[in-house]
Design a protein around this motif. Structure first.
Motif, short mmCIF file in Angstrom:
data_model
loop_
_atom_site.label_atom_id
_atom_site.label_comp_id
_atom_site.label_asym_id
_atom_site.label_seq_id
_atom_site.Cartn_x
_atom_site.Cartn_y
_atom_site.Cartn_z
N ASP A 55 0.92 -1.02 0.14
CA ASP A 55 -0.02 -0.03 0.09
C ASP A 55 0.90 1.29 0.05
OD1 ASP A 55 -1.64 2.01 0.46
OD2 ASP A 55 -2.23 1.41 2.51
N PRO A 56 1.03 2.01 -1.23
CA PRO A 56 1.94 3.16 -1.33
C PRO A 56 1.21 4.24 -0.68
CG PRO A 56 1.02 2.76 -3.51
CD PRO A 56 0.62 1.33 -2.41
N ASP A 57 -0.03 4.07 -0.47
CA ASP A 57 -0.85 5.21 0.24
C ASP A 57 -0.75 5.68 1.68
OD1 ASP A 57 -1.73 6.24 -2.50
OD2 ASP A 57 -3.33 4.48 -2.29
N ALA A 58 -0.23 4.54 2.36
CA ALA A 58 0.07 4.63 3.98
C ALA A 58 0.83 5.67 4.25
CB ALA A 58 0.46 3.22 4.42
N PRO A 59 0.53 6.29 5.21
CA PRO A 59 1.23 7.52 5.72
C PRO A 59 2.54 7.02 6.61
CG PRO A 59 -0.58 6.93 7.18
CD PRO A 59 -0.68 5.92 6.12
N LYS A 60 3.39 6.35 5.71
CA LYS A 60 4.58 6.16 6.16
C LYS A 60 5.49 6.34 4.97
CE LYS A 60 4.30 2.54 9.12
NZ LYS A 60 5.17 1.39 9.96
N THR A 61 6.97 6.55 5.15
CA THR A 61 7.93 6.87 4.30
C THR A 61 7.99 5.81 3.27
OG1 THR A 61 9.31 7.67 5.95
CG2 THR A 61 10.33 7.49 3.81
N HIS A 62 7.74 4.63 3.23
CA HIS A 62 7.68 3.59 2.20
C HIS A 62 6.56 2.80 2.11
CE1 HIS A 62 12.16 4.32 1.59
NE2 HIS A 62 12.36 4.24 2.89
N GLY A 63 5.37 3.36 2.64
CA GLY A 63 4.15 2.72 2.50
C GLY A 63 4.00 1.54 3.45
N PHE A 64 3.29 0.73 3.20
CA PHE A 64 3.09 -0.41 4.03
C PHE A 64 3.06 -1.72 3.15
CE2 PHE A 64 0.55 -3.11 7.03
CZ PHE A 64 1.02 -2.98 7.87
N ASP A 65 3.65 -2.70 3.72
CA ASP A 65 3.67 -3.91 3.00
C ASP A 65 2.73 -5.13 3.96
OD1 ASP A 65 5.71 -3.18 1.46
OD2 ASP A 65 7.30 -3.51 3.00
N HIS A 66 1.71 -5.39 3.21
CA HIS A 66 0.73 -6.19 3.63
C HIS A 66 1.04 -7.82 3.57
CE1 HIS A 66 -2.30 -3.26 4.62
NE2 HIS A 66 -1.60 -2.47 4.05
N TRP A 67 1.66 -8.13 2.57
CA TRP A 67 1.87 -9.57 2.40
C TRP A 67 3.35 -9.72 1.74
CZ3 TRP A 67 -1.93 -13.15 -0.75
CH2 TRP A 67 -1.85 -14.31 -0.22
N VAL A 68 4.15 -10.61 1.97
CA VAL A 68 5.14 -11.05 1.31
C VAL A 68 5.40 -12.65 1.38
CG1 VAL A 68 8.13 -10.62 1.33
CG2 VAL A 68 6.60 -8.82 2.17
N LEU A 69 5.24 -13.21 -0.13
CA LEU A 69 5.31 -14.40 -0.12
C LEU A 69 6.23 -14.91 -1.04
CD1 LEU A 69 3.86 -16.94 1.03
CD2 LEU A 69 2.01 -16.63 -0.70
N TYR A 70 6.96 -16.00 -0.89
CA TYR A 70 8.33 -16.15 -2.11
C TYR A 70 8.41 -17.60 -1.99
CZ TYR A 70 10.84 -15.39 2.07
OH TYR A 70 11.20 -15.24 3.54
N ASP A 71 8.95 -18.21 -3.15
CA ASP A 71 9.32 -19.59 -3.30
C ASP A 71 7.77 -20.37 -3.27
OD1 ASP A 71 11.79 -19.46 -3.72
OD2 ASP A 71 12.45 -19.99 -1.73
N ILE A 72 6.95 -19.90 -4.22
CA ILE A 72 5.71 -20.31 -4.54
C ILE A 72 5.83 -21.33 -6.13
CG2 ILE A 72 3.49 -20.06 -5.35
CD1 ILE A 72 3.58 -17.25 -4.05
N ALA A 73 5.48 -22.28 -5.76
CA ALA A 73 5.78 -23.48 -6.81
C ALA A 73 5.43 -22.63 -8.13
CB ALA A 73 5.16 -24.66 -6.57
N PRO A 74 6.29 -22.78 -9.17
CA PRO A 74 5.96 -22.09 -10.57
C PRO A 74 4.70 -23.01 -11.25
CG PRO A 74 7.66 -23.45 -10.80
CD PRO A 74 7.46 -23.56 -9.26
N ASP A 75 4.09 -23.78 -10.57
CA ASP A 75 3.03 -24.57 -11.39
C ASP A 75 1.60 -24.36 -10.71
OD1 ASP A 75 3.69 -26.23 -9.13
OD2 ASP A 75 3.53 -28.03 -10.26
N ARG A 76 1.85 -23.56 -9.72
CA ARG A 76 0.66 -22.94 -9.05
C ARG A 76 -0.28 -22.07 -10.06
NH1 ARG A 76 -1.34 -25.40 -4.76
NH2 ARG A 76 -2.95 -23.80 -5.25
N THR A 77 -1.53 -22.27 -10.02
CA THR A 77 -2.42 -21.37 -10.67
C THR A 77 -3.08 -20.38 -10.22
OG1 THR A 77 -3.99 -23.23 -11.14
CG2 THR A 77 -2.38 -23.22 -12.83
N ASP A 78 -3.15 -21.12 -8.82
CA ASP A 78 -3.81 -19.98 -7.86
C ASP A 78 -3.53 -20.02 -6.47
OD1 ASP A 78 -4.87 -22.66 -7.69
OD2 ASP A 78 -6.38 -21.83 -6.38
N LEU A 79 -3.88 -19.18 -5.60
CA LEU A 79 -3.74 -19.19 -4.22
C LEU A 79 -5.25 -18.84 -3.79
CD1 LEU A 79 -0.74 -16.89 -3.42
CD2 LEU A 79 -0.67 -19.41 -3.18
N GLY A 80 -5.65 -20.04 -3.24
CA GLY A 80 -7.06 -20.00 -2.43
C GLY A 80 -6.79 -19.04 -1.26
N ARG A 81 -8.31 -18.46 -0.86
CA ARG A 81 -8.03 -17.78 0.31
C ARG A 81 -7.49 -18.28 1.52
NH1 ARG A 81 -13.37 -18.01 -1.96
NH2 ARG A 81 -14.00 -16.04 -2.80
#
Length: 158
Positions: A55-81
């Protein structure tokens, strides 16, 4: 703005349209569960995917990071809720792991939430807890394609 991409890679959500309001169930005002996301046209050379919600609109110098997720399998076609278990969880701006839904200050106006999807030519094999900046520093030279989806949310007046 809402569907920027480099290459054929796409990210969409059955929970909200591009530039539309993110449903309350996916915010701090609701169940605080991540929305379902759909990935299309992941390049065949990808060895992993990474996802950031910022969220770049957050009132912080660098915005606000809500989610960071990595090393997701490349054959994933979705992330469910609530799909964080399908990758390595990074650190949000609250200093915790996993997804934290939109929670703009009341009356602060409309905020934009950028869900950035990156197809990488490597697995990062990094430990859990990377920040957005750390993730992007590691991923920078390995991005094959990227796409984004933008949702909005506001609380109170504005």
């Amino acid at each position: 703005m809402s569907d920027m991409h480099l290459g054929a890679l796409r990210i969409t959500s059955p929970d909200f349209e591009p530039e539309a309001r993110i449903p309350e169930r996916h915010t701090a005002d609701g169940d605080d569960v991540s929305p379902a996301l759909v990935f299309e046209s992941v390049p065949s050379a990808a060895l992993s995917l990474a996802l950031v919600c910022h969220d770049p609109d957050a009132p912080k110098t660098h915005g606000f990071d809500h989610w960071v997720l990595y090393d997701i399998a490349p054959d994933r076609t979705d992330l469910g809720r609530g799909g964080a278990r399908l990758g390595t969880e990074g650190q949000n701006s609250l200093g915790t792991l996993g997804y934290r839904g939109p929670a703009p200050p009341p009356g602060h106006g409309l905020h934009h939430y950028y869900f950035h999807l990156y197809a990488l030519d490597t697995r990062l094999d990094a430990p859990g807890g990377l920040s957005r900046r750390e993730l992007l520093d590691l991923a920078d030279e390995h991005i094959l394609e990227q796409a984004r989806l933008v949702g909005t949310y506001s609380v109170g007046a504005g």
